[in-house]
Design a protein around this motif. Structure first.
Motif, PDB file in Angstrom:
ATOM      1  N   ARG A  18      35.737  85.625  68.453  1.00  0.00           N
ATOM      2  CA  ARG A  18      35.297  84.679  67.423  1.00  0.00           C
ATOM      3  C   ARG A  18      36.489  84.386  66.531  1.00  0.00           C
ATOM      4  O   ARG A  18      37.554  84.982  66.654  1.00  0.00           O
ATOM      5  CB  ARG A  18      34.047  85.147  66.676  1.00  0.00           C
ATOM      6  N   GLY A  19      36.262  83.431  65.582  1.00  0.00           N
ATOM      7  CA  GLY A  19      37.378  82.947  64.783  1.00  0.00           C
ATOM      8  C   GLY A  19      37.924  81.706  65.491  1.00  0.00           C
ATOM      9  O   GLY A  19      38.180  81.743  66.708  1.00  0.00           O
ATOM     10  N   ALA A  20      38.088  80.629  64.731  1.00  0.00           N
ATOM     11  CA  ALA A  20      38.374  79.328  65.354  1.00  0.00           C
ATOM     12  C   ALA A  20      39.568  79.328  66.330  1.00  0.00           C
ATOM     13  O   ALA A  20      39.426  78.882  67.478  1.00  0.00           O
ATOM     14  CB  ALA A  20      38.558  78.279  64.256  1.00  0.00           C
ATOM     15  N   PRO A  21      40.753  79.827  65.928  1.00  0.00           N
ATOM     16  CA  PRO A  21      41.872  79.740  66.882  1.00  0.00           C
ATOM     17  C   PRO A  21      41.635  80.553  68.157  1.00  0.00           C
ATOM     18  O   PRO A  21      41.935  80.088  69.263  1.00  0.00           O
ATOM     19  CB  PRO A  21      43.066  80.293  66.080  1.00  0.00           C
ATOM     20  N   ARG A  41      29.758  77.063  70.995  1.00  0.00           N
ATOM     21  CA  ARG A  41      29.632  77.029  69.530  1.00  0.00           C
ATOM     22  C   ARG A  41      30.031  75.621  69.050  1.00  0.00           C
ATOM     23  O   ARG A  41      31.037  75.088  69.529  1.00  0.00           O
ATOM     24  CB  ARG A  41      30.520  78.094  68.867  1.00  0.00           C
ATOM     25  N   CYS A  60      34.846  86.683  55.430  1.00  0.00           N
ATOM     26  CA  CYS A  60      34.785  86.678  56.880  1.00  0.00           C
ATOM     27  C   CYS A  60      36.017  87.376  57.452  1.00  0.00           C
ATOM     28  O   CYS A  60      36.605  88.253  56.815  1.00  0.00           O
ATOM     29  CB  CYS A  60      34.652  85.257  57.418  1.00  0.00           C
ATOM     30  N   ALA A  62      39.594  86.118  58.961  1.00  0.00           N
ATOM     31  CA  ALA A  62      40.545  85.089  59.370  1.00  0.00           C
ATOM     32  C   ALA A  62      41.894  85.788  59.525  1.00  0.00           C
ATOM     33  O   ALA A  62      42.921  85.353  59.025  1.00  0.00           O
ATOM     34  CB  ALA A  62      40.611  83.965  58.341  1.00  0.00           C
ATOM     35  N   ALA A  76      40.944  87.068  64.633  1.00  0.00           N
ATOM     36  CA  ALA A  76      40.402  85.708  64.764  1.00  0.00           C
ATOM     37  C   ALA A  76      41.411  84.756  65.409  1.00  0.00           C
ATOM     38  O   ALA A  76      41.111  83.574  65.593  1.00  0.00           O
ATOM     39  CB  ALA A  76      40.013  85.178  63.386  1.00  0.00           C
ATOM     40  N   THR A 135      45.134  83.603  59.808  1.00  0.00           N
ATOM     41  CA  THR A 135      45.409  82.416  58.976  1.00  0.00           C
ATOM     42  C   THR A 135      45.304  82.832  57.508  1.00  0.00           C
ATOM     43  O   THR A 135      46.306  82.997  56.845  1.00  0.00           O
ATOM     44  CB  THR A 135      44.446  81.263  59.328  1.00  0.00           C
ATOM     45  N   GLN A 148      31.448  90.298  59.430  1.00  0.00           N
ATOM     46  CA  GLN A 148      32.827  90.164  59.930  1.00  0.00           C
ATOM     47  C   GLN A 148      33.844  90.713  58.918  1.00  0.00           C
ATOM     48  O   GLN A 148      34.903  91.208  59.302  1.00  0.00           O
ATOM     49  CB  GLN A 148      33.164  88.697  60.224  1.00  0.00           C
ATOM     50  N   ALA A 195      39.333  78.328  58.017  1.00  0.00           N
ATOM     51  CA  ALA A 195      38.564  77.093  58.235  1.00  0.00           C
ATOM     52  C   ALA A 195      38.204  76.966  59.704  1.00  0.00           C
ATOM     53  O   ALA A 195      38.999  77.301  60.585  1.00  0.00           O
ATOM     54  CB  ALA A 195      39.378  75.881  57.813  1.00  0.00           C
ATOM     55  N   ASP A 196      37.006  76.471  59.937  1.00  0.00           N
ATOM     56  CA  ASP A 196      36.601  76.147  61.306  1.00  0.00           C
ATOM     57  C   ASP A 196      36.787  74.668  61.593  1.00  0.00           C
ATOM     58  O   ASP A 196      37.046  74.275  62.732  1.00  0.00           O
ATOM     59  CB  ASP A 196      35.146  76.557  61.545  1.00  0.00           C
ATOM     60  N   ASN A 204      33.636  76.616  56.787  1.00  0.00           N
ATOM     61  CA  ASN A 204      34.085  77.988  57.046  1.00  0.00           C
ATOM     62  C   ASN A 204      32.849  78.888  56.974  1.00  0.00           C
ATOM     63  O   ASN A 204      31.750  78.424  56.673  1.00  0.00           O
ATOM     64  CB  ASN A 204      35.161  78.408  56.037  1.00  0.00           C
ATOM     65  N   LYS A 205      33.045  80.140  57.244  1.00  0.00           N
ATOM     66  CA  LYS A 205      31.928  81.088  57.297  1.00  0.00           C
ATOM     67  C   LYS A 205      30.994  80.930  56.099  1.00  0.00           C
ATOM     68  O   LYS A 205      31.455  80.754  54.970  1.00  0.00           O
ATOM     69  CB  LYS A 205      32.496  82.509  57.341  1.00  0.00           C
ATOM     70  N   PHE A 242      27.819  78.758  58.979  1.00  0.00           N
ATOM     71  CA  PHE A 242      28.923  78.203  58.176  1.00  0.00           C
ATOM     72  C   PHE A 242      28.362  77.443  56.987  1.00  0.00           C
ATOM     73  O   PHE A 242      27.169  77.145  56.943  1.00  0.00           O
ATOM     74  CB  PHE A 242      29.779  77.253  59.044  1.00  0.00           C
TER      75      PHE A 242
HETATM   76  O1  MRU Z   1      31.443  83.156  63.118  1.00  0.00           O
HETATM   77  P1  MRU Z   1      32.909  83.477  63.135  1.00  0.00           P
HETATM   78  O2  MRU Z   1      33.201  84.926  62.993  1.00  0.00           O
HETATM   79  O3  MRU Z   1      33.597  82.853  64.329  1.00  0.00           O
HETATM   80  O4  MRU Z   1      33.485  82.743  61.843  1.00  0.00           O
HETATM   81  C1  MRU Z   1      34.874  82.727  61.648  1.00  0.00           C
HETATM   82  C2  MRU Z   1      35.305  82.074  60.385  1.00  0.00           C
HETATM   83  O5  MRU Z   1      34.525  81.498  59.663  1.00  0.00           O
HETATM   84  C3  MRU Z   1      36.773  82.089  60.105  1.00  0.00           C
HETATM   85  O6  MRU Z   1      37.021  82.108  58.734  1.00  0.00           O
HETATM   86  C4  MRU Z   1      37.414  80.815  60.705  1.00  0.00           C
HETATM   87  O7  MRU Z   1      37.072  80.697  62.055  1.00  0.00           O
HETATM   88  C5  MRU Z   1      38.888  80.826  60.571  1.00  0.00           C
HETATM   89  S1  MRU Z   1      39.595  82.070  61.617  1.00  0.00           S
HETATM   90  C6  MRU Z   1      41.262  82.053  61.485  1.00  0.00           C
END
Ligand code: MRU
Length: 326
Positions: free
Chosen positions: A46-49, A80, A138, A140, A144, A150, A177, A217-218, A228-229, A296
């Motif tokens: 999990r985590g956007a990147p 997702r 969360c 990040a 992630a 990040t 998280q 940020a997502d 974001n979360k 989010f």
């Molecule tokens: O549900 P998650 O754990 O994937 O949520 C992650 C977040 O909200 C992070 O802050 C976001 O993806 C940035 S990760 C570098």
């Protein structure tokens, strides 16, 4: 410890199963796009990147197995909805001419994300001072991403230079998280980390213990509204009230210039069982209670003091807004 690794012969994506942290550090080997979809949907990764890079390798697995790449891309995209990095990564890999070129594209993406983390770390450094208190939400961090994180990247960079920051980490309900992952990786790094309940964040700011909030940020819309979360929005409102700057740390892959503002961002709604049961042995709420479980929330651009990106710090324009459109 690493978040994910793609290897050939046999072709496989190895992931740290984040649902088991902090009690167990277990790696799982995935060999199909469907397994990668499941791992993303159930937050093993999990985590956007990290989601984007995992999806890219999931598509590679489909291509290397001679499967229908378009169908695999649809499957992975369905995992997702909120992080735009997932769609961008799939788009980029699909443009490759064959499976080998797709693997090269996915590896390139992973390297870019890793470099972006380091650059965000350097860019955010001037916003910190030795001994400062910082609040985060969360995870990040390294878990992630494919690098040092990040939102946590400037904190790791500063601590390496001896800043000794005091990091307040919101537990981040419902799936913790912050408690399970951020507290875990910060402690391992030797950081001074204090875990708080989400509801304690306002008090931490009121007491002047946090000089800044760093969040990830997502998806960032063209006007700067940021998904974001869940729990980031209340932090942003409190931060504005107490005059604490909220910084959003995000690589290029989080920006969606085609999305005009936060109203265009799909906010994932997850199973209510995450609120009522979490992973406890006993229920934490009465059976049959109604739930609403958005994963989010959207923080309006006007509550964001600046964006910290691999290209540097982006401050609001004269009108107090941002212009990330095409
Ligand atoms: O549900 P998650 O754990 O994937 O949520 C992650 C977040 O909200 C992070 O802050 C976001 O993806 C940035 S990760 C570098």
């Amino acid at each position: 410890m690493y978040t994910l690794k793609f290897e050939r012969g046999p072709d496989r994506l190895t992931l740290l199963d984040q649902t088991l942290l902090p009690s167990r550090e277990r790696y799982i080997e995935l060999t199909s796009a469907e397994q990668v979809r499941e791992a993303i949907a159930s937050l093993r990764v999990r985590g956007a990147p990290a989601i984007g890079v995992a999806a890219a390798y999931g598509l590679c697995l489909a291509a290397l197995r001679g499967e229908d790449v378009d169908a695999a891309a649809r499957t992975l995209l369905s995992a997702r909805p909120t992080a735009v990095s997932l769609a961008l990564a799939l788009e980029r890999c699909r443009a490759a001419e064959n499976a080998e070129a797709m693997v090269t594209a996915a590896r390139g993406l992973e390297e870019e994300e890793e470099a972006a983390c380091r650059a965000i770390g350097r860019a955010g450094l001037p916003l910190l001072a030795p001994g400062m208190g910082v609040l985060t939400v969360c995870n990040a961090g390294a878990l992630a991403t494919c690098g040092i994180g990040t939102a946590l990247a400037p904190l790791y960079t500063a601590n390496e230079m001896g800043y000794k920051l005091k990091v307040y980490c919101c537990e981040t309900r419902p799936l913790l998280q912050g408690a399970r992952l951020t507290a875990f990786e910060l402690l391992r790094s030797g950081a001074d980390v204090t875990l708080i309940c989400d509801a304690a964040a306002a008090g931490v700011m009121a007491a002047g213990r946090a000089g800044a909030v760093f969040a990830g940020a997502d998806r960032v819309a063209a006007n700067g509204d940021t998904a974001n979360k869940v729990g980031t929005l209340p932090l942003a409102i409190c931060a504005r009230h107490y005059n604490v700057p909220l910084y959003i740390c995000a690589p290029r892959s989080a920006f969606d210039p085609g999305c005009a503002d936060g109203r265009g961002i799909a906010v994932e709604e997850r199973d209510g069982g995450e609120i009522t049961d979490l992973w406890f042995a006993r229920p934490a709420a009465p059976r049959g209670v109604k739930t609403f479980n958005p994963a989010f929330d959207i923080t309006p651009a006007r509550l964001i003091a600046a964006f910290i990106t691999e290209a540097g710090v982006i401050w609001p324009n004269g009108g107090g807004g941002y212009g990330f459109g095409r």
